[in-house]
Design a protein around this motif. Structure first.
Motif, short mmCIF file in Angstrom:
data_model
loop_
_atom_site.label_atom_id
_atom_site.label_comp_id
_atom_site.label_asym_id
_atom_site.label_seq_id
_atom_site.Cartn_x
_atom_site.Cartn_y
_atom_site.Cartn_z
N LEU A 5 4.09 4.41 -7.92
CA LEU A 5 4.04 3.09 -7.75
C LEU A 5 3.63 2.90 -9.10
CD1 LEU A 5 3.87 0.87 -5.73
CD2 LEU A 5 1.35 1.57 -5.07
N PHE A 6 4.47 1.67 -9.51
CA PHE A 6 4.40 1.28 -10.91
C PHE A 6 3.23 -0.02 -10.77
CE2 PHE A 6 5.87 -1.70 -14.36
CZ PHE A 6 5.49 -1.04 -15.39
N GLN A 7 2.28 0.04 -11.25
CA GLN A 7 1.35 -1.08 -11.44
C GLN A 7 1.16 -1.92 -10.28
OE1 GLN A 7 2.76 -3.42 -15.03
NE2 GLN A 7 2.18 -1.59 -16.45
N PRO A 8 0.61 -1.28 -9.34
CA PRO A 8 0.51 -2.02 -8.05
C PRO A 8 -0.56 -3.13 -8.22
CG PRO A 8 -0.68 0.04 -7.90
CD PRO A 8 -0.08 -0.02 -9.15
N ASP A 9 -0.46 -3.92 -7.26
CA ASP A 9 -1.31 -5.22 -7.36
C ASP A 9 -2.22 -5.25 -6.01
OD1 ASP A 9 0.27 -6.36 -9.19
OD2 ASP A 9 1.60 -7.32 -7.76
N ILE A 10 -1.73 -4.70 -5.05
CA ILE A 10 -2.69 -4.66 -3.73
C ILE A 10 -3.06 -3.50 -3.30
CG2 ILE A 10 -2.35 -5.47 -1.08
CD1 ILE A 10 0.05 -7.35 -2.21
N ALA A 11 -4.45 -3.55 -3.08
CA ALA A 11 -5.26 -2.06 -2.76
C ALA A 11 -4.83 -1.48 -1.51
CB ALA A 11 -6.52 -2.42 -2.72
N GLY A 12 -4.63 -2.39 -0.35
CA GLY A 12 -4.14 -2.08 0.83
C GLY A 12 -2.68 -1.22 1.06
N ASN A 13 -1.87 -1.66 0.05
CA ASN A 13 -0.33 -1.07 0.17
C ASN A 13 -0.75 0.34 -0.73
OD1 ASN A 13 1.09 -3.09 1.16
ND2 ASN A 13 1.46 -4.06 -0.73
N VAL A 14 -1.64 0.57 -1.70
CA VAL A 14 -1.96 1.76 -2.41
C VAL A 14 -2.39 2.71 -1.24
CG1 VAL A 14 -2.98 3.09 -4.06
CG2 VAL A 14 -1.97 0.72 -4.60
N GLY A 15 -3.39 2.21 -0.54
CA GLY A 15 -4.10 3.02 0.54
C GLY A 15 -3.04 3.39 1.56
N THR A 16 -2.15 2.63 1.93
CA THR A 16 -1.34 2.92 3.07
C THR A 16 -0.16 4.07 2.45
OG1 THR A 16 -1.02 0.76 3.99
CG2 THR A 16 0.62 2.17 4.15
N MET A 17 0.01 4.07 0.92
CA MET A 17 0.81 5.03 0.36
C MET A 17 0.11 6.24 0.13
SD MET A 17 2.92 2.69 -2.12
CE MET A 17 4.06 4.17 -3.05
N MET A 18 -1.22 6.06 0.18
CA MET A 18 -2.08 7.65 0.11
C MET A 18 -2.07 8.02 1.35
SD MET A 18 -5.27 6.18 -2.27
CE MET A 18 -6.23 7.89 -2.07
N ARG A 19 -2.11 7.41 2.37
CA ARG A 19 -1.86 8.10 3.67
C ARG A 19 -0.54 8.78 3.85
NH1 ARG A 19 -3.87 3.49 7.88
NH2 ARG A 19 -3.11 5.10 9.09
N LEU A 20 0.27 7.93 3.52
CA LEU A 20 1.95 8.33 3.70
C LEU A 20 1.86 9.62 2.70
CD1 LEU A 20 4.85 8.23 4.35
CD2 LEU A 20 5.14 6.67 2.34
N ALA A 21 1.37 9.86 1.67
CA ALA A 21 1.43 10.86 0.78
C ALA A 21 0.79 12.17 1.47
CB ALA A 21 1.18 10.56 -0.84
N ALA A 22 -0.26 11.74 1.90
CA ALA A 22 -1.08 12.85 2.58
C ALA A 22 -0.55 13.55 3.77
CB ALA A 22 -2.43 12.34 2.99
N CYS A 23 0.22 12.64 4.64
CA CYS A 23 0.88 13.03 5.76
C CYS A 23 2.06 13.90 5.46
CB CYS A 23 0.97 11.94 6.60
SG CYS A 23 -0.51 11.22 7.44
N MET A 24 2.80 13.50 4.39
CA MET A 24 4.25 14.14 3.91
C MET A 24 3.90 14.98 3.13
SD MET A 24 6.26 12.72 5.96
CE MET A 24 5.23 12.77 7.29
N ALA A 25 2.64 15.47 2.75
CA ALA A 25 2.35 16.65 1.80
C ALA A 25 3.02 16.19 0.49
CB ALA A 25 2.65 17.89 2.19
N VAL A 26 3.12 15.32 -0.05
CA VAL A 26 3.66 14.84 -1.51
C VAL A 26 2.90 14.30 -2.46
CG1 VAL A 26 5.98 14.72 -0.55
CG2 VAL A 26 4.72 12.59 -0.99
N PRO A 27 2.83 14.32 -3.67
CA PRO A 27 1.79 13.73 -4.47
C PRO A 27 2.21 12.34 -4.57
CG PRO A 27 3.02 15.42 -5.65
CD PRO A 27 3.54 15.44 -4.42
N LEU A 28 1.28 11.52 -4.83
CA LEU A 28 1.45 10.11 -5.12
C LEU A 28 0.81 9.74 -6.64
CD1 LEU A 28 1.90 7.05 -4.51
CD2 LEU A 28 -0.54 6.94 -3.83
N HIS A 29 1.87 9.34 -7.48
CA HIS A 29 1.60 9.03 -8.95
C HIS A 29 1.29 7.60 -8.89
CE1 HIS A 29 2.76 13.03 -10.47
NE2 HIS A 29 3.58 12.98 -9.52
N ILE A 30 0.25 7.11 -9.51
CA ILE A 30 -0.07 5.54 -9.79
C ILE A 30 -0.01 5.39 -11.13
CG2 ILE A 30 -1.88 3.73 -9.55
CD1 ILE A 30 -3.00 5.44 -6.96
N ILE A 31 0.71 4.48 -11.44
CA ILE A 31 0.77 4.31 -12.88
C ILE A 31 0.33 2.66 -13.21
CG2 ILE A 31 2.69 3.56 -14.71
CD1 ILE A 31 4.83 5.07 -12.60
#
Length: 155
Positions: A5-31
């Motif tokens: 995720l490139f320079q995210p603006d909204i914390a809630g979206n990052v949190g949702t993507m963290m859940r997605l990454a955890a459930c799908m067993a993939v890393p999440l890179h935050i730029i």
């Protein structure tokens, strides 16, 4: 497979993507930089109890991210989701090591980031629709990439 995720603006979206990454067993890179403090209360609430399960990697900026993705034997393709892309998400052939990159909610991806990516794909939408929520788009793209690679990264 990984999400970025490139320079995210909204914390809630990052949190949702963290859940997605955890459930799908993939890393999440935050730029970074992010448009909010990364320890923000909203981020923790959105990630719920998945925050500790998600493999989250922070990168100080785009150059640090690309250096990490392109180094040594672990060089990986960076695939952007981008509305102006000519390739349809469902026509693209993903590989297990791909990194799926989403832009910020307010600005998308700058031209220099788009040009540095190996490929860009567009998620088909109804005529007149401009964009999807970044977490929704990430889930769609990751789901298709994992389907094509036969969920090779999920136990």
């Amino acid at each position: 497979m990984a999400l970025a995720l490139f320079q995210p603006d909204i914390a809630g979206n990052v949190g949702t993507m963290m859940r997605l990454a955890a459930c799908m067993a993939v890393p999440l890179h935050i730029i970074e930089p992010c448009g909010f403090p990364l320890g923000d209360r909203q981020l923790k609430r959105a990630a719920m109890d998945y925050g500790g399960q998600a493999e989250t990697v922070r990168h100080a900026d785009w150059d640090c991210f690309t250096k990490a993705m392109r180094s040594g034997e672990t060089a990986r393709r960076i695939i952007a989701f981008d509305n102006p892309a000519e390739t349809n998400l469902y026509d693209f052939r993903f590989r297990p090591g791909d990194v799926l990159l989403a832009g910020s909610e307010s600005a998308g991806l700058p031209d220099m980031v788009r040009q540095a990516c190996d490929n860009a794909v567009a998620i088909p939408m109804a005529p007149g629709a401009r964009s999807l929520n970044v977490a929704t788009a990430s889930a769609m793209a990751l789901g298709e990439a994992l389907r094509q690679t036969r969920f090779s990264t999920v136990a």
